[in-house]
Design an enzyme around this catalytic site. Sequence first.
Site, PDB file in Angstrom:
ATOM      1  N   CYS A   1      -2.692  12.744   9.484  1.00  9.48           N
ATOM      2  CA  CYS A   1      -1.235  12.660   9.342  1.00  9.48           C
ATOM      3  C   CYS A   1      -0.701  13.574   8.245  1.00  9.48           C
ATOM      4  O   CYS A   1       0.506  13.730   8.104  1.00  9.48           O
ATOM      5  CB  CYS A   1      -0.827  11.223   9.036  1.00  9.48           C
ATOM      6  SG  CYS A   1      -1.589  10.624   7.518  1.00  9.48           S
ATOM      7  N   CYS A  41      -5.516   5.637   8.304  1.00 15.44           N
ATOM      8  CA  CYS A  41      -4.846   5.553   7.004  1.00 15.44           C
ATOM      9  C   CYS A  41      -5.804   5.019   5.934  1.00 15.44           C
ATOM     10  O   CYS A  41      -5.701   5.390   4.756  1.00 15.44           O
ATOM     11  CB  CYS A  41      -3.635   4.643   7.091  1.00 15.44           C
ATOM     12  SG  CYS A  41      -2.565   5.013   8.492  1.00 15.44           S
TER      13      CYS A  41
HETATM   14 FE1  FES Z   1      -0.566   8.822   6.952  1.00 15.60          FE
HETATM   15 FE2  FES Z   1      -0.846   6.181   7.287  1.00 15.60          FE
HETATM   16  S1  FES Z   1       0.246   7.563   8.556  1.00 15.60           S
HETATM   17  S2  FES Z   1      -1.623   7.445   5.709  1.00 15.60           S
END
Ligand code: FES
Length: 148
Positions: A33, A102
């Site tokens: 992400c 995450c």
């Molecule tokens: Fe990036 Fe959770 S979406 S750390």
Amino acid sequence: MYSEKVMDHFANPRNVGEIEDANAVGTVGNAKCGDIMKMYMKIEDGIIKDVKFKTFGCGAAIATSSMATELVKGKSVEEALELSNKAVIEALDGLPPAKIHCSVLAEDAIRAAIDDYYKRRGETAPFECGGDCHSCAHAHDHGMDGEE
Ligand code: FES
């Protein structure tokens, strides 16, 4: 969708902030992400006396980092290196599958900080930190640790 423990650690995260006289600092980026985490540790005689984190990650990253820092505080460096993101997720009573990535931020940041601890001592960390994880080499390459 989130367990009570996840909600608790998200709403009241433990160990947020920085340690001014830290002797181990690690910055990592999440390959999935792009979120970033910085982990600070004060290590004395091989024991993690204090640990704090800062993250741009999401709520799941905050909750897993909060739990991970609780789990490694007071532990030896060796014990901290054994902490997996799976163990952190179990301690939080689970995470939705889409949020598993995450939790990797905390695990990687702990390893990056411990790698830094060994480097500062002129020693080699007792594990591979080759940058094929998610991770510190990338953070350094992109100047995300603010030290370049
Ligand atoms: Fe990036 Fe959770 S979406 S750390």
